[in-house]
Design a protein around this motif. Structure first.
Motif, PDB file in Angstrom:
ATOM      1  N   ARG A   1     -19.808 -25.031  -9.857  1.00  0.00           N
ATOM      2  CA  ARG A   1     -20.171 -23.573  -9.940  1.00  0.00           C
ATOM      3  C   ARG A   1     -19.244 -22.815 -10.482  1.00  0.00           C
ATOM      4  N   MET A   2     -19.464 -22.600 -11.842  1.00  0.00           N
ATOM      5  CA  MET A   2     -18.548 -21.994 -12.695  1.00  0.00           C
ATOM      6  C   MET A   2     -18.385 -20.378 -12.093  1.00  0.00           C
ATOM      7  N   GLU A   3     -19.474 -19.734 -11.406  1.00  0.00           N
ATOM      8  CA  GLU A   3     -19.307 -18.389 -11.071  1.00  0.00           C
ATOM      9  C   GLU A   3     -18.325 -18.487  -9.735  1.00  0.00           C
ATOM     10  N   GLN A   4     -18.175 -19.495  -9.393  1.00  0.00           N
ATOM     11  CA  GLN A   4     -17.017 -19.558  -7.924  1.00  0.00           C
ATOM     12  C   GLN A   4     -15.794 -20.233  -8.500  1.00  0.00           C
ATOM     13  N   GLY A   5     -15.670 -20.321  -9.815  1.00  0.00           N
ATOM     14  CA  GLY A   5     -14.453 -20.997 -10.283  1.00  0.00           C
ATOM     15  C   GLY A   5     -14.017 -22.496 -10.089  1.00  0.00           C
ATOM     16  N   SER A   6     -15.167 -23.112  -9.524  1.00  0.00           N
ATOM     17  CA  SER A   6     -15.137 -24.688  -9.426  1.00  0.00           C
ATOM     18  C   SER A   6     -14.994 -25.469 -10.507  1.00  0.00           C
ATOM     19  N   LEU A   7     -15.823 -24.916 -11.731  1.00  0.00           N
ATOM     20  CA  LEU A   7     -15.353 -25.487 -12.988  1.00  0.00           C
ATOM     21  C   LEU A   7     -14.857 -24.367 -14.157  1.00  0.00           C
ATOM     22  N   ARG A   8     -13.744 -24.494 -14.635  1.00  0.00           N
ATOM     23  CA  ARG A   8     -13.267 -23.626 -15.869  1.00  0.00           C
ATOM     24  C   ARG A   8     -12.757 -24.048 -16.899  1.00  0.00           C
ATOM     25  N   CYS A   9     -12.981 -23.496 -17.866  1.00  0.00           N
ATOM     26  CA  CYS A   9     -12.667 -23.927 -19.188  1.00  0.00           C
ATOM     27  C   CYS A   9     -11.656 -23.213 -19.905  1.00  0.00           C
ATOM     28  N   ASP A  10     -10.663 -23.882 -20.692  1.00  0.00           N
ATOM     29  CA  ASP A  10      -9.861 -23.214 -21.708  1.00  0.00           C
ATOM     30  C   ASP A  10     -10.403 -23.884 -22.863  1.00  0.00           C
ATOM     31  N   VAL A  11     -10.737 -22.818 -23.901  1.00  0.00           N
ATOM     32  CA  VAL A  11     -11.256 -23.095 -25.432  1.00  0.00           C
ATOM     33  C   VAL A  11     -10.073 -23.101 -26.398  1.00  0.00           C
ATOM     34  N   ASN A  12      -9.507 -24.297 -26.875  1.00  0.00           N
ATOM     35  CA  ASN A  12      -8.847 -24.053 -28.231  1.00  0.00           C
ATOM     36  C   ASN A  12      -9.519 -24.221 -29.455  1.00  0.00           C
ATOM     37  N   ILE A  13      -9.290 -23.018 -30.124  1.00  0.00           N
ATOM     38  CA  ILE A  13     -10.027 -23.118 -31.398  1.00  0.00           C
ATOM     39  C   ILE A  13      -9.175 -22.577 -32.664  1.00  0.00           C
ATOM     40  N   SER A  14      -9.499 -23.175 -33.754  1.00  0.00           N
ATOM     41  CA  SER A  14      -8.969 -23.047 -34.971  1.00  0.00           C
ATOM     42  C   SER A  14     -10.037 -23.030 -36.257  1.00  0.00           C
ATOM     43  N   ILE A  15      -9.735 -22.385 -37.338  1.00  0.00           N
ATOM     44  CA  ILE A  15     -10.805 -22.338 -38.315  1.00  0.00           C
ATOM     45  C   ILE A  15     -10.150 -22.854 -39.457  1.00  0.00           C
ATOM     46  N   ARG A  16     -10.912 -23.480 -40.485  1.00  0.00           N
ATOM     47  CA  ARG A  16     -10.314 -23.883 -41.905  1.00  0.00           C
ATOM     48  C   ARG A  16     -11.358 -23.826 -42.898  1.00  0.00           C
TER      49      ARG A  16
ATOM     50  N   THR B   1      -4.291 -23.400 -37.576  1.00  0.00           N
ATOM     51  CA  THR B   1      -3.370 -23.045 -36.296  1.00  0.00           C
ATOM     52  C   THR B   1      -4.436 -22.651 -35.417  1.00  0.00           C
ATOM     53  N   ARG B   2      -4.254 -22.817 -34.341  1.00  0.00           N
ATOM     54  CA  ARG B   2      -5.222 -22.863 -32.857  1.00  0.00           C
ATOM     55  C   ARG B   2      -4.675 -21.739 -32.065  1.00  0.00           C
ATOM     56  N   THR B   3      -5.777 -20.930 -31.430  1.00  0.00           N
ATOM     57  CA  THR B   3      -5.404 -20.210 -30.493  1.00  0.00           C
ATOM     58  C   THR B   3      -6.239 -20.897 -29.052  1.00  0.00           C
ATOM     59  N   GLU B   4      -5.476 -20.516 -28.156  1.00  0.00           N
ATOM     60  CA  GLU B   4      -6.139 -21.169 -26.561  1.00  0.00           C
ATOM     61  C   GLU B   4      -6.679 -19.696 -25.847  1.00  0.00           C
ATOM     62  N   ILE B   5      -8.027 -19.981 -25.650  1.00  0.00           N
ATOM     63  CA  ILE B   5      -8.599 -18.915 -24.632  1.00  0.00           C
ATOM     64  C   ILE B   5      -8.628 -19.270 -23.410  1.00  0.00           C
ATOM     65  N   LYS B   6      -7.882 -18.629 -22.277  1.00  0.00           N
ATOM     66  CA  LYS B   6      -7.521 -19.156 -20.790  1.00  0.00           C
ATOM     67  C   LYS B   6      -8.990 -19.127 -20.017  1.00  0.00           C
ATOM     68  N   ASN B   7      -9.209 -19.968 -19.410  1.00  0.00           N
ATOM     69  CA  ASN B   7      -9.944 -19.549 -17.780  1.00  0.00           C
ATOM     70  C   ASN B   7     -11.470 -18.912 -18.305  1.00  0.00           C
ATOM     71  N   LEU B   8     -12.140 -19.360 -18.948  1.00  0.00           N
ATOM     72  CA  LEU B   8     -13.536 -18.924 -19.036  1.00  0.00           C
ATOM     73  C   LEU B   8     -14.426 -19.518 -17.906  1.00  0.00           C
ATOM     74  N   ASN B   9     -14.999 -18.554 -17.212  1.00  0.00           N
ATOM     75  CA  ASN B   9     -15.888 -19.220 -16.128  1.00  0.00           C
ATOM     76  C   ASN B   9     -17.247 -18.740 -16.090  1.00  0.00           C
ATOM     77  N   SER B  10     -17.786 -18.955 -17.422  1.00  0.00           N
ATOM     78  CA  SER B  10     -19.388 -18.889 -17.723  1.00  0.00           C
ATOM     79  C   SER B  10     -19.617 -19.438 -18.945  1.00  0.00           C
ATOM     80  N   LEU B  11     -20.657 -20.096 -18.946  1.00  0.00           N
ATOM     81  CA  LEU B  11     -21.193 -20.518 -20.276  1.00  0.00           C
ATOM     82  C   LEU B  11     -21.233 -19.444 -21.477  1.00  0.00           C
ATOM     83  N   LYS B  12     -21.665 -18.502 -20.882  1.00  0.00           N
ATOM     84  CA  LYS B  12     -22.068 -17.185 -21.678  1.00  0.00           C
ATOM     85  C   LYS B  12     -20.551 -16.646 -22.266  1.00  0.00           C
ATOM     86  N   SER B  13     -19.728 -16.673 -21.423  1.00  0.00           N
ATOM     87  CA  SER B  13     -18.318 -16.205 -22.013  1.00  0.00           C
ATOM     88  C   SER B  13     -17.712 -17.308 -22.787  1.00  0.00           C
ATOM     89  N   ILE B  14     -17.888 -18.417 -22.858  1.00  0.00           N
ATOM     90  CA  ILE B  14     -17.640 -19.515 -23.646  1.00  0.00           C
ATOM     91  C   ILE B  14     -17.846 -19.181 -25.010  1.00  0.00           C
TER      92      ILE B  14
END
Ligand code: ADP
Ligand code: MG
Ligand code: ZN
Length: 475
Positions: A181-196, A205-218
């Motif tokens: 249940r992403m809305e309750q925080g039982s599944l959370r996602c950090d996204v590491n992203i770079s481009i080339r 070089t990557r950045t890391e976006i912390k603690n996204l808690n919905s598919l839409k936010s990802i």
């Protein structure tokens, strides 16, 4: 897109154990602040952790669900850092020897490699109160068992990232590891992203976006971060490796900390917990206890039940709906009619009402009874829809609803034949036209029949009797 996007995910999933990972406090979501804590999970000196074996079993199940290698030896480490939501000032995690590694998850045509899954404890929660201008700590979540799933940087778009999170969440739900249940925080996602540049083989070089808690936010965070990094590269400026926070309201990312000030976690082996040792027999027992996975269920629906692939997929993608379908066909195995009633009528009503299968006012056996009435020709298709509406709005039993509303059809052909004879006698012109080759008037005569017989007659029988009467040579 001008640049190629490269994404790797770190997914935190809370495991569905009753108690926390190193103490006996409940691991359930919620509760009044700081009521689900004890000396162990609040980190008082002199207390010792005791590993919850249920958490180990669930972590192994997660590994099996994601195609990982499960290691007979794994061990815990201390990750030291100071933060107000972490009263021990260190987190117990697995660093050097994770329990699972080298998995693979398919999304469509693509295989995404899973680097590792390790067990760790969750931290507490800080509640920032801007009005009172204070931050409060709630330690209820301290010590809730987590797995962290780390993927290889195999994803190339926001849509792929979204599809992978959905697939992993579904598999964890089926395996009984996490309710996701992403809305309750039982599944959370950090996204590491770079481009080339396209064609470039080295990663950017990557950045890391912390603690996204919905598919839409990802998806939004990845799209924003792509544009931000692309603008930097276009301007001939470097991307700085840093940790970012995604602001939901503004749809933008903001630095939390950069590499220069990155933490040195001073990992070292956790001295208070013995390593996890899993024998072949332990692993076999956990494997035997694995519930049916989405792919197996899909195969059962298509190969064994003959459901169209798209319908089967739609059911399997919603575990609660799919479980409900299974419970209905266990009572009355009309695979296709049950699937279509659920996917068309029931789903539409659920969507309109904004409610879930768990909130239905009727049981699977009631839906089974309804489909049985319809399949045996005791009620019409329209009556079936009406009864479903009643079940949905008020609950009840299909047989009783059918009886009370006069939906039970008169399958007595004698009455229908008699009616046909009367209608033909009363409409000689139409009958002559039909016999002269005009099919059009059949509909008109059907209408007359239905009017005469009312909703209790079976339309199939009416049609048949009428056709037979018309084909019969004139008396
Ligand atoms: P750390 O331990 O610093 O978090 P890892 O090497 O474990 O770094 O990587 C963490 C995550 O970042 C993984 O999901 C990995 O796939 C991803 N990742 C690593 N390098 C890149 C990159 N250049 N671009 C995008 N993602 C990356
Ligand atoms: Mg990381
Ligand atoms: Zn506790």
């Amino acid at each position: 897109m001008k640049y190629e996007t490269v994404i790797g995910l770190e997914i935190h999933a809370e495991m569905l154990t009753h108690s926390k990972v190193f103490c006996g406090c409940t691991a359930e979501f919620g509760g009044e602040e700081n009521t689900r804590v004890c000396p162990r999970c609040s980190g008082l000196p002199g207390t010792l952790p005791v590993l919850n074996q249920g958490a180990v079993r669930l972590a192994v199940k997660a590994g099996l669900a994601l195609g990982c290698e499960i290691h007979p030896y794994s061990a815990f480490d201390r990750k030291n850092y100071f933060y107000p939501d972490l009263p021990k000032a260190y987190q117990i995690t697995q660093f050097a020897h994770p329990i699972c590694t080298d998995g693979a998850v398919d999304i469509g045509e693509k295989t995404v490699r899973i680097n590792r899954i390790h067990i760790e404890e969750d931290a507490g929660k800080l509640v920032h109160d801007d009005y009172e201008n204070v931050s409060l700590a709630d330690y209820n979540r301290c010590g809730v068992p987590l797995i962290e799933i780390v993927t290889e940087p195999d994803l190339r778009s926001a849509e792929e990232a979204r599809a992978l999170v959905e697939e992993i969440a579904l598999r964890l739900k089926y395996a009984g590891v996490c309710d996701a249940r992403m809305e309750q925080g039982s599944l959370r996602c950090d996204v590491n992203i770079s481009i080339r540049q396209p064609g470039e083989t080295k990663f950017g070089t990557r950045t890391e976006i912390k603690n996204l808690n919905s598919l839409k936010s990802i998806v939004r965070a990845i799209e924003y971060e792509y544009t931000r990094q692309a603008d930097l590269l276009d301007a001939g400026r470097p991307v700085i490796q840093q940790t970012l926070h995604f602001n939901e309201n503004h749809g933008t990312t903001k630095p939390l900390r950069s590499k220069e000030e990155a933490h040195d976690y001073r990992y070292f082996p956790e001295p208070d917990i013995p390593p996890i040792l899993l024998s072949d027999a332990d692993l076999a027992a956990i494997r035997d206890d694995m519930p049916e996975m989405p792919a197996d269920r899909l195969r059962r629906y298509t190969a064994d039940y003959g459901l169209p692939e798209a319908d089967a997929r739609q059911l399997v993608a919603d575990k609660a709906l799919s479980d409900f379908y299974d419970a209905v066909i266990a009572v009355y195995p009309a695979y296709k009619p049950v699937a279509s009633l659920i996917l068309v009528e029931l789903l539409r009503r659920l969507n309109d009402a904004g409610s879930t299968v768990g909130e239905l006012r009727f049981a699977p056996a009631d839906l089974a009874a309804l489909v049985r009435l319809s399949e045996t020709g005791e009620i019409s298709k329209n009556a079936a829809k009406e009864i479903l509406r009643t079940l949905f709005e008020a609950g009840g039993h299909p047989d009783e609803i059918a009886e009370a509303n006069g939906y039970l059809m008169n399958n007595d052909t004698a009455a229908v034949e008699a009616a046909a004879a009367e209608i033909l006698a009363a409409n000689p012109k139409a009958v002559a036209e039909y016999r002269g080759g005009s099919q059009k008037v059949f509909g008109f005569l059907m209408g007359q029949m239905c009017k005469k017989l009312g909703k209790s007659a079976n339309p199939q029988i009416i049609r048949q009797c009428l056709a037979e009467a018309l084909e019969r040579p004139e008396a």
